[in-house]
Design a protein around this motif. Sequence first.
Motif, PDB file in Angstrom:
ATOM      1  N   SER A  70      47.714  31.285 -78.009  1.00  0.00           N
ATOM      2  CA  SER A  70      48.844  32.067 -77.764  1.00  0.00           C
ATOM      3  C   SER A  70      48.926  32.931 -76.394  1.00  0.00           C
ATOM      4  CB  SER A  70      49.299  33.121 -79.069  1.00  0.00           C
ATOM      5  OG  SER A  70      48.313  34.098 -78.995  1.00  0.00           O
ATOM      6  N   GLU A  71      47.718  33.248 -75.949  1.00  0.00           N
ATOM      7  CA  GLU A  71      47.409  33.842 -74.831  1.00  0.00           C
ATOM      8  C   GLU A  71      47.956  32.939 -73.596  1.00  0.00           C
ATOM      9  OE1 GLU A  71      46.601  37.326 -74.219  1.00  0.00           O
ATOM     10  OE2 GLU A  71      47.790  37.147 -76.059  1.00  0.00           O
ATOM     11  N   PHE A  72      47.300  31.571 -73.789  1.00  0.00           N
ATOM     12  CA  PHE A  72      47.557  30.686 -72.671  1.00  0.00           C
ATOM     13  C   PHE A  72      49.155  30.519 -72.725  1.00  0.00           C
ATOM     14  CE2 PHE A  72      43.214  28.186 -72.766  1.00  0.00           C
ATOM     15  CZ  PHE A  72      42.667  29.279 -72.131  1.00  0.00           C
ATOM     16  N   LYS A  73      49.734  30.418 -73.537  1.00  0.00           N
ATOM     17  CA  LYS A  73      51.084  30.035 -73.669  1.00  0.00           C
ATOM     18  C   LYS A  73      51.803  31.241 -73.031  1.00  0.00           C
ATOM     19  CE  LYS A  73      54.990  28.571 -76.490  1.00  0.00           C
ATOM     20  NZ  LYS A  73      55.548  28.398 -77.852  1.00  0.00           N
ATOM     21  N   LYS A  74      51.207  32.472 -73.515  1.00  0.00           N
ATOM     22  CA  LYS A  74      52.203  33.564 -72.655  1.00  0.00           C
ATOM     23  C   LYS A  74      51.850  33.762 -71.288  1.00  0.00           C
ATOM     24  CE  LYS A  74      51.127  37.020 -76.086  1.00  0.00           C
ATOM     25  NZ  LYS A  74      50.312  38.321 -76.214  1.00  0.00           N
ATOM     26  N   LEU A  75      51.005  33.067 -70.878  1.00  0.00           N
ATOM     27  CA  LEU A  75      50.586  33.292 -69.391  1.00  0.00           C
ATOM     28  C   LEU A  75      51.262  32.110 -68.681  1.00  0.00           C
ATOM     29  CD1 LEU A  75      46.837  34.073 -69.467  1.00  0.00           C
ATOM     30  CD2 LEU A  75      48.690  35.753 -68.884  1.00  0.00           C
ATOM     31  N   GLY A  76      51.733  31.201 -69.489  1.00  0.00           N
ATOM     32  CA  GLY A  76      52.646  30.038 -68.948  1.00  0.00           C
ATOM     33  C   GLY A  76      51.712  28.921 -68.252  1.00  0.00           C
ATOM     34  N   LEU A  77      50.418  28.756 -68.846  1.00  0.00           N
ATOM     35  CA  LEU A  77      49.525  27.823 -68.328  1.00  0.00           C
ATOM     36  C   LEU A  77      50.043  26.388 -68.994  1.00  0.00           C
ATOM     37  CD1 LEU A  77      46.002  29.212 -69.299  1.00  0.00           C
ATOM     38  CD2 LEU A  77      47.514  29.310 -67.283  1.00  0.00           C
ATOM     39  N   ILE A  78      49.695  25.344 -68.223  1.00  0.00           N
ATOM     40  CA  ILE A  78      50.147  24.136 -69.014  1.00  0.00           C
ATOM     41  C   ILE A  78      49.177  23.748 -70.013  1.00  0.00           C
ATOM     42  CG2 ILE A  78      50.311  21.497 -68.246  1.00  0.00           C
ATOM     43  CD1 ILE A  78      50.459  22.669 -65.283  1.00  0.00           C
ATOM     44  N   PRO A  79      49.740  23.119 -71.213  1.00  0.00           N
ATOM     45  CA  PRO A  79      48.643  22.806 -72.337  1.00  0.00           C
ATOM     46  C   PRO A  79      47.809  21.663 -71.940  1.00  0.00           C
ATOM     47  CG  PRO A  79      51.197  22.883 -72.973  1.00  0.00           C
ATOM     48  CD  PRO A  79      50.936  23.177 -71.454  1.00  0.00           C
ATOM     49  N   GLY A  80      46.319  21.488 -72.091  1.00  0.00           N
ATOM     50  CA  GLY A  80      45.457  20.646 -71.591  1.00  0.00           C
ATOM     51  C   GLY A  80      45.734  19.193 -72.345  1.00  0.00           C
ATOM     52  N   ASN A  81      46.160  19.438 -73.309  1.00  0.00           N
ATOM     53  CA  ASN A  81      46.169  18.067 -74.286  1.00  0.00           C
ATOM     54  C   ASN A  81      47.681  17.735 -74.605  1.00  0.00           C
ATOM     55  OD1 ASN A  81      45.500  15.950 -76.043  1.00  0.00           O
ATOM     56  ND2 ASN A  81      44.774  17.180 -77.477  1.00  0.00           N
ATOM     57  N   LYS A  82      48.221  16.972 -73.863  1.00  0.00           N
ATOM     58  CA  LYS A  82      49.659  16.899 -73.741  1.00  0.00           C
ATOM     59  C   LYS A  82      50.608  17.850 -74.213  1.00  0.00           C
ATOM     60  CE  LYS A  82      48.622  12.076 -75.155  1.00  0.00           C
ATOM     61  NZ  LYS A  82      47.771  11.820 -76.553  1.00  0.00           N
ATOM     62  N   THR A  83      51.260  18.344 -75.415  1.00  0.00           N
ATOM     63  CA  THR A  83      51.921  19.502 -75.536  1.00  0.00           C
ATOM     64  C   THR A  83      51.196  20.533 -76.193  1.00  0.00           C
ATOM     65  OG1 THR A  83      52.726  18.359 -77.723  1.00  0.00           O
ATOM     66  CG2 THR A  83      54.284  18.021 -75.639  1.00  0.00           C
ATOM     67  N   SER A  84      49.886  20.251 -76.383  1.00  0.00           N
ATOM     68  CA  SER A  84      49.262  21.216 -77.176  1.00  0.00           C
ATOM     69  C   SER A  84      47.986  21.810 -76.374  1.00  0.00           C
ATOM     70  CB  SER A  84      48.595  20.470 -78.418  1.00  0.00           C
ATOM     71  OG  SER A  84      47.517  21.165 -78.975  1.00  0.00           O
ATOM     72  N   PHE A  85      47.663  23.105 -76.720  1.00  0.00           N
ATOM     73  CA  PHE A  85      46.422  23.917 -75.950  1.00  0.00           C
ATOM     74  C   PHE A  85      45.246  23.407 -76.669  1.00  0.00           C
ATOM     75  CE2 PHE A  85      50.031  26.606 -74.427  1.00  0.00           C
ATOM     76  CZ  PHE A  85      49.731  26.520 -73.110  1.00  0.00           C
ATOM     77  N   ALA A 257      45.671  24.919 -68.287  1.00  0.00           N
ATOM     78  CA  ALA A 257      45.603  24.818 -66.702  1.00  0.00           C
ATOM     79  C   ALA A 257      46.889  25.322 -65.994  1.00  0.00           C
ATOM     80  CB  ALA A 257      45.453  23.308 -66.418  1.00  0.00           C
ATOM     81  N   ILE A 258      46.396  25.812 -64.808  1.00  0.00           N
ATOM     82  CA  ILE A 258      47.222  26.016 -63.604  1.00  0.00           C
ATOM     83  C   ILE A 258      47.433  25.009 -62.653  1.00  0.00           C
ATOM     84  CG2 ILE A 258      47.906  27.725 -61.883  1.00  0.00           C
ATOM     85  CD1 ILE A 258      46.836  29.846 -63.302  1.00  0.00           C
ATOM     86  N   LYS A 259      48.407  24.372 -62.340  1.00  0.00           N
ATOM     87  CA  LYS A 259      48.662  23.114 -61.510  1.00  0.00           C
ATOM     88  C   LYS A 259      48.276  23.600 -60.006  1.00  0.00           C
ATOM     89  CE  LYS A 259      51.442  19.224 -60.983  1.00  0.00           C
ATOM     90  NZ  LYS A 259      52.737  18.470 -61.194  1.00  0.00           N
ATOM     91  N   TYR A 336      31.961  16.922 -77.062  1.00  0.00           N
ATOM     92  CA  TYR A 336      33.139  16.021 -77.328  1.00  0.00           C
ATOM     93  C   TYR A 336      34.017  16.124 -76.188  1.00  0.00           C
ATOM     94  CZ  TYR A 336      37.035  14.295 -79.929  1.00  0.00           C
ATOM     95  OH  TYR A 336      38.032  13.587 -80.146  1.00  0.00           O
ATOM     96  N   PHE A 337      34.291  17.148 -75.594  1.00  0.00           N
ATOM     97  CA  PHE A 337      35.105  17.439 -74.381  1.00  0.00           C
ATOM     98  C   PHE A 337      34.853  16.287 -73.257  1.00  0.00           C
ATOM     99  CE2 PHE A 337      36.856  18.688 -70.356  1.00  0.00           C
ATOM    100  CZ  PHE A 337      38.260  18.696 -70.572  1.00  0.00           C
ATOM    101  N   THR A 338      33.583  16.507 -72.969  1.00  0.00           N
ATOM    102  CA  THR A 338      33.119  15.479 -71.844  1.00  0.00           C
ATOM    103  C   THR A 338      33.021  14.095 -72.100  1.00  0.00           C
ATOM    104  OG1 THR A 338      30.841  15.930 -72.293  1.00  0.00           O
ATOM    105  CG2 THR A 338      31.856  17.449 -70.480  1.00  0.00           C
ATOM    106  N   GLU A 339      32.884  13.765 -73.414  1.00  0.00           N
ATOM    107  CA  GLU A 339      32.878  12.270 -73.862  1.00  0.00           C
ATOM    108  C   GLU A 339      34.255  11.792 -74.165  1.00  0.00           C
ATOM    109  OE1 GLU A 339      30.232  12.288 -77.286  1.00  0.00           O
ATOM    110  OE2 GLU A 339      28.621  12.033 -76.101  1.00  0.00           O
ATOM    111  N   ASN A 340      35.275  12.700 -74.259  1.00  0.00           N
ATOM    112  CA  ASN A 340      36.723  12.426 -74.460  1.00  0.00           C
ATOM    113  C   ASN A 340      37.532  13.190 -73.483  1.00  0.00           C
ATOM    114  OD1 ASN A 340      36.344  10.763 -77.235  1.00  0.00           O
ATOM    115  ND2 ASN A 340      35.004  12.716 -77.552  1.00  0.00           N
ATOM    116  N   SER A 341      37.185  13.228 -72.420  1.00  0.00           N
ATOM    117  CA  SER A 341      37.732  14.297 -71.556  1.00  0.00           C
ATOM    118  C   SER A 341      39.444  13.905 -71.304  1.00  0.00           C
ATOM    119  CB  SER A 341      37.178  14.322 -70.169  1.00  0.00           C
ATOM    120  OG  SER A 341      37.708  15.208 -69.302  1.00  0.00           O
ATOM    121  N   LEU A 342      39.888  14.992 -71.209  1.00  0.00           N
ATOM    122  CA  LEU A 342      41.318  15.014 -71.010  1.00  0.00           C
ATOM    123  C   LEU A 342      41.884  14.916 -69.477  1.00  0.00           C
ATOM    124  CD1 LEU A 342      42.182  17.620 -73.832  1.00  0.00           C
ATOM    125  CD2 LEU A 342      42.680  15.382 -73.780  1.00  0.00           C
ATOM    126  N   TYR A 343      40.547  15.016 -68.675  1.00  0.00           N
ATOM    127  CA  TYR A 343      40.741  14.974 -67.246  1.00  0.00           C
ATOM    128  C   TYR A 343      39.647  14.252 -66.734  1.00  0.00           C
ATOM    129  CZ  TYR A 343      43.296  19.376 -68.129  1.00  0.00           C
ATOM    130  OH  TYR A 343      44.443  20.244 -68.509  1.00  0.00           O
TER     131      TYR A 343
END
Length: 486
Positions: A70-85, A257-259, A336-343
């Motif tokens: 919810s903090e990430f959303k408030k700050l206007g960050l881009i969700p890291g996993n498609k539409t989800s944080f 993320a911030i683009k 898990y993140f580094t084995e299934n990285s979204l970036y």
Amino acid sequence: MKLKKILFTICFLIVLCGRSQTNEKNYLNLMNAVNENQLKSKLTILSSDTMEGRETGTVGETKAANYLASEFKKLGLIPGNKTSFMQPFTLFSYQTKSAEFILKGSGKKLDEEFYLQNDFPFQGKIDIEKVLCFLNDNLLDTAFLNGIKGKVLLIKNSNNYQTLIRFIDFIKRKGVLGCFVLDDKNPLSNSNIKSKFFTADQKSNFFVCHVAKALFKEILQKSQILNEKFPQEIDLKMTLTATFDKNTLNSKNVIGAIKGKTKPFEYVFVTCHYDHLGIIDGKIYNGADDDGSGTAAVLEIARVLSEFKNQNIIADRTIVFLANSGEEKGLLGSLYFTENSLYPLNKVNLDLNIDMIGRADPNYSGNKNNYVYLIGDDKLSSQLVGLIDTINTGFTKLELDRKYNDPNDPDRLYYRSDHYNFASKGVPVLFFFGGLHEDYHKPSDKIEKIDFKLLKLRTQLILLTAWKAATNNNSLVRDIPLVKYN
Ligand SMILES: [Zn+2]
């Protein structure tokens, strides 16, 4: 013509000068934007009793993850996993359900004479006719281990648990069917051994069976081993049958993320772990320093950079904020993140990982109000030391202590937080760490003991380092070979 050239050069220099002045101004403004009260209010929420110690797979963890998202959303960050944080993942662990061990026709008692190591959930039955005995205590002397594929080993427990685990890992990769480990205890007790968690379901044909001292003697007598010092293959009729129960935990990393402005497909990561130990024996482990402090710092860096973005001051590269879970269970969220990285990890210039930066190490010999331990900056990229030194000398002026970079350091901190999963896949890392203290992994790791001035200073350094890495003309080189711990 000549005059034109001179004029052009002057103009160019003025532009350059102007640019470097704005650059310098940006750094100062970013640094001054880090706010102690902001850090305090974030950490107050993260380390409150309502978060129940943020243990992986619990309600408390979900509360903390929802708060971060919810903090990430408030700050206007881009969700890291498609539409989800959130990046959800499942952890698996195993427990022996039933086991039977028969040695030359006589059945042995589970949990007294033998037990099966839960990390290797062997299911089924194996009839053994021969075993390869390696009873030398020096398990690292593996010269004889060629041609062990398809065999069953009988080994002596090394006094060093890490050495034993490494050895077992090694023989498993070599295609050994399983091994009997002779423990120097009688009777055996595995009640203290915590089940290991995995990020994927384990289908193991490999077993590790621990054998008590008395049974070991019996095996030696029955097998007529002549000299324990040398490896030898002996006839020994044994049968092992086992079934395992599977437990699962549902967890999630939180990512926003911030683009980047000009190089949006290159990344700088700022990471922490938001999980902690939960509730043990009725006591809440709030984990204010471990790693509430790093999580609050990630939130604060995200806040400052979002506000600058709103004023159109944006870094060239994309800055990704990743709060991992599962760290306390074995760095599993970042695994898990580094084995299934979204970036794509080959486009990640740098991981700045933060763990426990809210307090001073009582044994630190320098200025306890103004230092941080830096770990990993001498590995993978020869440009890292220069990068952070430039920032620190120019702006933050903390004492940078690199003592934990020593490969022989007994605390092995380079391997002990989430950055290691990035480093082991070749991503340059910088690990920011305040040091161990008397409240480490205790219910007394509370917010009252946090030094917010120090937390702010360290957060400033990390923010500016992220900015520098995300605005440098060139990507960081990866010119130092990876030293893998195995
Ligand atoms: Zn930690």
